[in-house]
Design a protein around this motif. Structure first.
Motif, PDB file in Angstrom:
ATOM      1  N   ILE A   1     -50.611  26.130  22.469  1.00 14.06           N
ATOM      2  CA  ILE A   1     -49.728  25.731  23.569  1.00 14.06           C
ATOM      3  C   ILE A   1     -48.300  25.638  23.047  1.00 14.06           C
ATOM      4  CG2 ILE A   1     -49.120  23.892  25.181  1.00 14.06           C
ATOM      5  CD1 ILE A   1     -52.016  23.232  25.508  1.00 14.06           C
TER       6      ILE A   1
ATOM      7  N   MET B   1     -48.875  20.320  20.372  1.00 14.40           N
ATOM      8  CA  MET B   1     -48.987  19.928  21.777  1.00 14.40           C
ATOM      9  C   MET B   1     -47.976  18.816  22.083  1.00 14.40           C
ATOM     10  SD  MET B   1     -52.265  21.316  22.722  1.00 14.40           S
ATOM     11  CE  MET B   1     -53.234  22.442  21.719  1.00 14.40           C
TER      12      MET B   1
ATOM     13  N   PHE C   1     -55.421  21.431  17.167  1.00 11.87           N
ATOM     14  CA  PHE C   1     -54.638  21.046  18.343  1.00 11.87           C
ATOM     15  C   PHE C   1     -53.245  20.636  17.862  1.00 11.87           C
ATOM     16  CE2 PHE C   1     -59.135  20.076  18.911  1.00 11.87           C
ATOM     17  CZ  PHE C   1     -59.432  20.925  19.964  1.00 11.87           C
TER      18      PHE C   1
ATOM     19  N   GLN D   1     -53.044  17.069  26.935  1.00 11.06           N
ATOM     20  CA  GLN D   1     -53.378  18.433  26.535  1.00 11.06           C
ATOM     21  C   GLN D   1     -54.375  18.439  25.386  1.00 11.06           C
ATOM     22  OE1 GLN D   1     -49.607  20.224  25.602  1.00 11.06           O
ATOM     23  NE2 GLN D   1     -49.086  20.622  27.744  1.00 11.06           N
ATOM     24  N   ILE D   2     -54.132  17.573  24.403  1.00 15.44           N
ATOM     25  CA  ILE D   2     -55.064  17.481  23.266  1.00 15.44           C
ATOM     26  C   ILE D   2     -56.437  17.028  23.752  1.00 15.44           C
ATOM     27  CG2 ILE D   2     -55.529  16.364  21.055  1.00 15.44           C
ATOM     28  CD1 ILE D   2     -52.540  16.042  20.668  1.00 15.44           C
TER      29      ILE D   2
ATOM     30  N   SER E   1     -45.265  24.156  24.415  1.00 18.37           N
ATOM     31  CA  SER E   1     -44.901  23.272  25.527  1.00 18.37           C
ATOM     32  C   SER E   1     -43.521  23.561  26.083  1.00 18.37           C
ATOM     33  CB  SER E   1     -44.975  21.814  25.059  1.00 18.37           C
ATOM     34  OG  SER E   1     -46.278  21.504  24.627  1.00 18.37           O
TER      35      SER E   1
END
Length: 713
Positions: free
Chosen positions: A541, A683, A680, A688-689, A543
């Motif tokens: 991701i 983020m 992860f 989101q995580i 962001s």
């Protein structure tokens, strides 16, 4: 015994390797000239390499479980302007399509200096009563102009490709090849999407013909495994996908070496340098993953994900430039281009009464490149490999190992002319060479936040020993050469996994969004030829761009390599970590294990203020049962969680390791279970995580041992 065959098509030679499917050990390799003049093009060389490889190592075609090749054809076609004109159809509904019409009118695309891709443009209103007739008339007009490939483009086709599919169907019915912007990317940004699709369409005919011819030839040889093609992001795809998206093979040449470094050398964090005779490709690997960027063509951005590879004009065959005071430069011209042998590869008896001469390799080059002319009429180039052999950087048995005596004869000839020692000339040569590589390595370390204490420089390619040890020495970085470094590219092709990427721009993605994206990426990898039982999907991701990327990868067959595992004891695993951290094994301890992965903590001590103050740190490494370091972090907190309490425990450890100096800064979070590590990182939102982690955890059996590692930033 089942085998995997990898073939790497270069500009001069085609390299082919055969690898044991179970152990990944190299069985053998060969090198043949690349076929450019044959009517079959490069496909003839691919088939010939496969045939000779099977014959040389007595392998039955039935024993080939995987065959793949990398090709420079798409890249060369674009660089040389050997492309077809493309028609672009913007399809919309009435006056509301004005902006789409403007965005898809992209004109001619400069591919390289003086080389252009010409595009024609038209607009079709899908609501018009004359839609079908207009489509047919457009197809006929373009055929008369010699246009045989068409791009269908419409706004928001990444969400609903219906309009594009309608145009593609009608163009195909009228004898044209057609592609849609939704085929090449799922990202918004119609102009870039259209440009990418136009580049794709411009090479469709050429790539389809070559792919079909190669596939049929391989099948006639008796090999029944599906032929796979190397992508520019380090994965492979089957022929069917190549016929739809040949643009993904663009820039795939350098990707093969990185794929080999990942799969064969199992690099976790490092800088990979693939060194040839003329140039060096440099790339970063972080947390066992390659770093991606959007490829550019002629300075224009596309939506093609390719490896972030930096190329510098220095390598083992780089010639040396001189002035009256010593060495001016190493490279960029190579002995290969000048058609001269390296001095260090000559028998010492061939170098008779050498005279130093300044030389112009090619018209337009400077005339200050140094060569030696001998009384027996032979001429040799002084190269970086000569200096590296003379100074002892290259060890016996390595591919670029040559004669130190021969190198010394060439260097001494220049030493006498310039009035400085051969040692000083050799050091200057290596200094100039290293100084071209070091800034790129530093840039990659900084860009991807790689800790120099934990990374290694890893060299591949025939010239690796001429460059990598010297750069490692000057940067005080660990360094090594790949096993079978000279054929790491075809090994990378042989071991590459089927791969596909789905990207979408989503603001505040929900659990439903992520599940949908995961399913889409899974299906794309499946369609590209992966066995469904082997497919894994990881997320990235960005962001700040609201960009969510799902990367799916898998193999074409179910591997049984786990049966062949060379498991190491816990003591051996701790010794590996201790060696990496340069501490005694007694200063390591196992924090946790899934049975296949081990979290091992070390204790290191750094002295400051002349040794008066000692600071201890506790780096953590995740090591698999074979002793491969899969993740390494300078510090972190580790907890064990269960499927049932995953959300609560994840929330707890993320909060504990977040900082709040200027807004919330989330930690890097890793979840590992069985032999899988889920990252992860990067983020911006805790949710989101949680969403992504729970997507991985919730399907697991309740008894699965699951651990979370959170690392403060």
């Amino acid at each position: 015994m089942k085998v995997r065959i990898g073939i790497d098509v270069g500009g001069t030679f085609t390299d082919a390797v055969c690898v044991n499917s179970e152990t990944f050990e190299l069985i053998g390799y060969l090198k043949i000239p690349t076929t450019h003049g044959a009517k079959e093009g490069v496909s003839k060389g691919i088939v010939e390499a496969c045939r000779k490889l099977l014959e040389k190592y007595h392998i039955s075609p039935d024993d080939v479980s995987f065959i793949a090749h990398g090709t420079t054809q798409a890249t060369n076609a674009l660089l040389e302007g050997d492309v077809e004109d493309v028609g672009i159809v913007c399809v919309g509904e009435g006056a509301g399509s004005y902006k789409a019409n403007m965005d898809t009118t992209i004109g001619d695309i400069e591919l390289s200096p003086g080389k252009y891709l010409h595009t024609e443009h038209t607009y079709l209103d899908i609501r018009s009563d004359q839609y079908d007739q207009n489509a047919e008339r457009t197809a006929e007009e373009w055929r008369q102009k010699g246009i045989h490939a068409v791009v269908a483009a419409s706004s928001f086709s990444v969400d609903d490709p219906g309009k594009e599919l309608s145009v593609m169907e009608r163009m195909t019915q009228n004898g044209l090849l057609a592609t849609g912007t939704h085929d090449v990317s799922k990202l918004y940004g119609l102009r870039v999407r259209t440009r990418t699709a136009a580049i794709n369409a411009s090479i469709l005919h050429k790539m389809i013909d070559t792919a079909t011819m190669t596939e049929e030839s391989v099948q006639r040889s008796g090999v029944t495994a599906p032929l796979m093609i190397m992508r520019c992001d380090g994965g492979v795809m089957d022929i069917g996908e190549v016929k739809k998206r040949p643009v993904l093979t663009m820039l795939s040449g350098p990707a093969a070496g990185v794929a080999g470094a990942l799969m064969y050398e199992k690099i976790t964090d490092g800088i990979f340098l693939e060194v040839g005779g003329t140039s060096t490709d440099i790339s970063a690997i972080k947390n066992g993953r390659v770093m991606l960027k959007y490829a550019e063509v002629g300075g224009h951005k596309t939506y093609v994900n390719s490896l972030d590879i930096h190329t510098v004009g220095i390598a083992g065959g780089s010639m040396v430039r001189f002035h009256s005071g010593g060495v001016t430069d190493s490279g960029p011209r190579s002995a290969h281009i000048a058609n001269l042998p390296y001095a260090c590869f000559a028998d010492p008896s061939e170098i008779v009464d050498p005279v130093p001469v300044l030389f112009c390799p090619k018209a337009g080059d400077p005339d200050d490149y140094g060569i030696i002319e001998c009384s027996n009429g032979k001429r040799f180039a002084l190269t970086v490999s000569c200096a590296a052999n003379y100074l002892g950087y290259i060890r016996e048995g390595q591919y670029s190992y040559g004669s130190k005596e021969s190198a010394a004869k060439a260097l001494n000839a220049f030493a006498q002319k310039l009035g400085i020692s051969a040692d000083e000339i050799a050091r200057q040569i290596m200094e100039r060479a290293a100084n071209k590589v070091i800034p790129v390595v530093k840039e990659l370390l900084n860009t991807y936040e790689l800790d120099p204490k934990f990374i290694s420089l890893v060299g591949g390619g025939g010239g690796a020993a001429s460059i990598v040890p010297c750069v490692g020495e000057k940067m005080k970085l660990k360094n090594r050469l790949c096993k079978n470094a000279e054929v790491i590219s075809p090994i990378g092709v042989a071991l590459a996994m089927v791969r596909d990427v789905v990207e979408r721009m989503i603001i505040n993605p929900t659990d439903k969004d992520m599940a949908k994206l995961r399913a889409e990426a899974f299906d794309m990898a499946l369609n590209a030829g992966a066995n469904p039982d082997t497919i894994e999907v990881v997320f990235e991701i960005e962001s700040e761009k609201n960009l969510v990327r799902a990367i799916a990868s898998g193999t074409t067959e179910l591997r049984t390599k786990d049966v062949m595992l060379q498991k190491k004891s816990e003591e051996q695993l701790r010794a590996i970590v201790a060696e990496m951290l340069e501490i005694p094994p007694a200063d390591t301890r196992i924090l946790a294990t899934t049975g296949k992965l081990y979290a091992i903590e070390g204790t290191t001590t750094r002295k400051t203020l002349f040794g008066l103050i000692r600071r201890k740190s506790h780096p953590i490494m995740l090591v698999d049962e074979e002793g491969v370091i899969r993740l390494q972090k300078a510090a972190g907190e580790l907890i064990e969680i269960t499927v049932s309490n995953a959300r609560q425990q994840l929330n707890y450890i993320i909060s504990r390791n977040s900082s709040f100096d200027s807004g919330e800064c989330l930690p890097d979070v890793f979840v590992f279970f069985n032999k899988q590590i889920k990252s992860f990182v990067g983020m911006a939102e805790k949710q989101q995580i949680l969403s992504l982690a729970l997507l991985e955890i919730e399907p697991l059996p309740e008894q699965t041992r699951i651990f979370v590692l959170a690392c403060k930033k």
